[in-house]
Design an enzyme around this catalytic site. Structure first.
Site, PDB file in Angstrom:
ATOM      1  N   CYS A  79       0.575  -1.320  -0.058  1.00  0.00           N
ATOM      2  CA  CYS A  79      -0.052  -0.050   0.152  1.00  0.00           C
ATOM      3  C   CYS A  79       0.954   1.243  -0.091  1.00  0.00           C
ATOM      4  O   CYS A  79       1.426   1.596  -1.142  1.00  0.00           O
ATOM      5  CB  CYS A  79      -1.051   0.111   1.163  1.00  0.00           C
ATOM      6  N   HIS A 167      -4.113  -5.197   0.770  1.00  0.00           N
ATOM      7  CA  HIS A 167      -3.547  -5.609   2.070  1.00  0.00           C
ATOM      8  C   HIS A 167      -3.851  -7.127   2.022  1.00  0.00           C
ATOM      9  O   HIS A 167      -4.590  -7.732   2.501  1.00  0.00           O
ATOM     10  CB  HIS A 167      -4.139  -4.939   3.238  1.00  0.00           C
ATOM     11  N   GLU A 169      -2.389  -8.967   4.414  1.00  0.00           N
ATOM     12  CA  GLU A 169      -2.533  -9.611   5.927  1.00  0.00           C
ATOM     13  C   GLU A 169      -4.018  -9.571   6.570  1.00  0.00           C
ATOM     14  O   GLU A 169      -4.219 -10.332   7.590  1.00  0.00           O
ATOM     15  CB  GLU A 169      -1.646  -8.559   6.824  1.00  0.00           C
TER      16      GLU A 169
END
Length: 509
Positions: A79, A167, A169
């Site tokens: 990002c 993202h 994660e």
């Protein structure tokens, strides 16, 4: 030293989540602020840049020299990190024409690059950014796109250097863990051998070397962090560890004796100290949450100092500090705003003259539980819900009196025991009751009452950084409410807290 991944934090709310996902792959990693980069040693196998709440267009936004990593170590920029790298090497980053937040699907993937091996076409990812990469620098290739974001991911030619604008994660990126595995294992070559058993062996050896024949005193709370830390230290130095379990008058009902019994069955050398009155005196007249926390902290230190002076040759204080405590006390731009004080971060007063040993300060809560189970600590301790260091003092809104504590203990006992009896306890990350500083009108029999209101709180979470309220069955809540009102004198109304974190915190104070 274990091989590791270095995570550089630009201030993203998701940075800890990146680290947890890497740890789940049995690979050690550390988070460091982007402006406090550690020495790059041979153990570091790759680098991840986090996201950030900032824009790369903002004056004073986070920046660093990327050349120190590019081409020398595999690099994954997430990002903000991806936008920063694109901009620094001649690309164009502009405000997004449409808001890029939420679920998206990768309608183009270059599966020939390591990062996207076995990632499926159309894979769902999570976007969260206000800027977008409009044009890439020379030598940067697009390797993934969504219908609205052309540069969802890129790779630098001839290098294992990647940037992604989503993202991986977060759980909404459905194949995010596979992508991180591709980077950490396939690209960085990490061997995935950082397990609980390895951690225990390394920790015990390090504790033996650090402490030697010195003596350690440690405060126990009955919770998983201090229990696992004490067990590790005990494995290393045996009876040179003395544990102190303080009854501060703010524990759950019957908890003091129950926890003491548990510890003695574990073979720990534990001293129980009844200091209820000392804490009540310290809290007298205090209503402000921070003042209550600080008063409790001071009283704990005084009790510990008294107990330490009764022991000969004590040079160390053991603490159950875990990794989120450490990270939150060192933010990317200096200390972060105080939401609430950490009771076990920040050192000791000079007069104690003790060095601190923190064997769990590289672990997240779930890692602590795994280590606890590997150490064969009883499940009633390892699986115990987190309980705040200041105890019931921050679940009693307003000033603290022994009568209020007894009332809340009874309410809390009915709620927690009910969760256990109905098989709901393990579905909840943390639960408790809050005594509110208001009274409400009620009717009992034919008489009007004007008595206390209590709130029940139950949340689901992984590490406490974010949490959602648990949808407990209505029938269960109805029974618990009825039991509390009928059995606890002075309470005539029960409410259930349906706030999530953020914006609400888990505790009310």
């Amino acid at each position: 030293m274990a091989e590791q991944i270095l995570i550089l934090d630009f201030g993203s709310q998701y940075t800890q989540l990146i680290a947890r996902r890497v740890r789940e792959l049995n690979v050690y990693c550390e988070i460091h602020p982007f402006n406090k980069i550690p020495e790059i040693t041979p153990e570091i196998k790759g680098v991840i840049f986090s996201g950030s709440p900032c824009s790369v267009k903002d004056e004073g936004s986070p920046d660093l020299d990327i050349d120190q990593f590019r081409g020398k170590l595999p690099l994954l920029a997430v990002c903000y990190g991806a936008q920063l790298m694109a901009q620094k090497y001649g690309g164009a980053v502009t405000p997004s024409e449409i808001r890029e937040y939420g679920r998206a699907n990768l309608n183009y993937i270059d599966t020939h690059v390591n990062l996207f091996k076995e990632i499926t076409h159309g894979s769902q990812v999570w976007m969260s950014h206000g800027d977008t990469i409009k044009d890439l620098p020379k030598g940067f290739d697009v390797i993934a796109s969504t219908p609205s974001v052309k540069v969802a991911a890129y790779k630098v030619q001839g290098e294992e250097t990647y940037g992604i604008q989503f993202h991986p994660e977060v759980t909404h990126s459905l194949e995010g863990k596979n992508l991180l595995r591709n980077f950490v294992v396939q690209t960085c070559g990490c061997s995935q051998d950082w397990t609980s058993d390895v951690f225990i062996d390394i920790s015990i050896e390090e504790l033996k070397n650090k402490i030697g024949d010195d003596k350690v005193v440690m405060g126990l709370s009955g919770g998983v962090d201090s229990s696992v830390a004490a067990t590790l230290i005990h494995r290393a130095i045996g009876d040179n560890l003395t544990c102190v379990f303080v009854d501060n008058g703010l524990l759950r009902k019957d908890e003091f004796q129950e926890v003491l019994d548990s510890y003695q069955h574990m073979g720990l050398n534990v001293i129980g100290v009844d200091a209820k009155q000392k804490f009540y005196d310290a809290l007298a007249g205090l209503s402000d949450p921070e003042e209550k926390r600080k008063a409790i902290g001071r009283a704990f230190i005084e009790v510990f100092d008294d107990e330490a002076h009764k022991l000969e040759g004590v040079k160390w204080l053991g603490q159950g500090t875990i990794y989120p405590d450490v990270i939150e006390s060192v933010s990317v731009n200096g200390p972060s705003a105080t939401i609430k004080s950490h009771h076990n971060v920040g050192g000791l007063p000079d007069f104690m003259k003790l060095k601190v040993v923190e064997p769990l300060n590289t672990l997240f809560k779930d890692g602590v539980r795994e280590v606890g189970r590997a150490l064969e600590i009883p499940e009633n301790i390892v699986g115990r819900h987190p309980f705040p260091g200041p105890g019931l003092a921050i679940r009693i809104l307003g000033d603290i009196t022994p009568e209020k504590v007894r009332t809340l203990q009874e309410v809390d006992h009915i709620f927690i025991q009910g969760l256990k009896d109905h098989g709901l306890y393990d579905q909840v990350w943390q639960a408790g009751a809050i005594l509110l500083p208001i009274s409400s009108v009620g009717v009992m029999g034919d008489e009007r009452t004007y008595e206390k209101v209590v709130a029940l709180r139950a949340v689901a979470s992984v590490d406490g950084m974010t949490a959602d309220w648990v949808h407990l069955p209505y029938e269960f809540l109805g029974k618990i409410s009825n039991d509390i009102i009928n059995k606890v004198k002075g309470v005539n109304r029960v409410v259930y807290d349906i706030s999530s974190k953020p914006p609400a915190t888990i505790e009310w104070e």
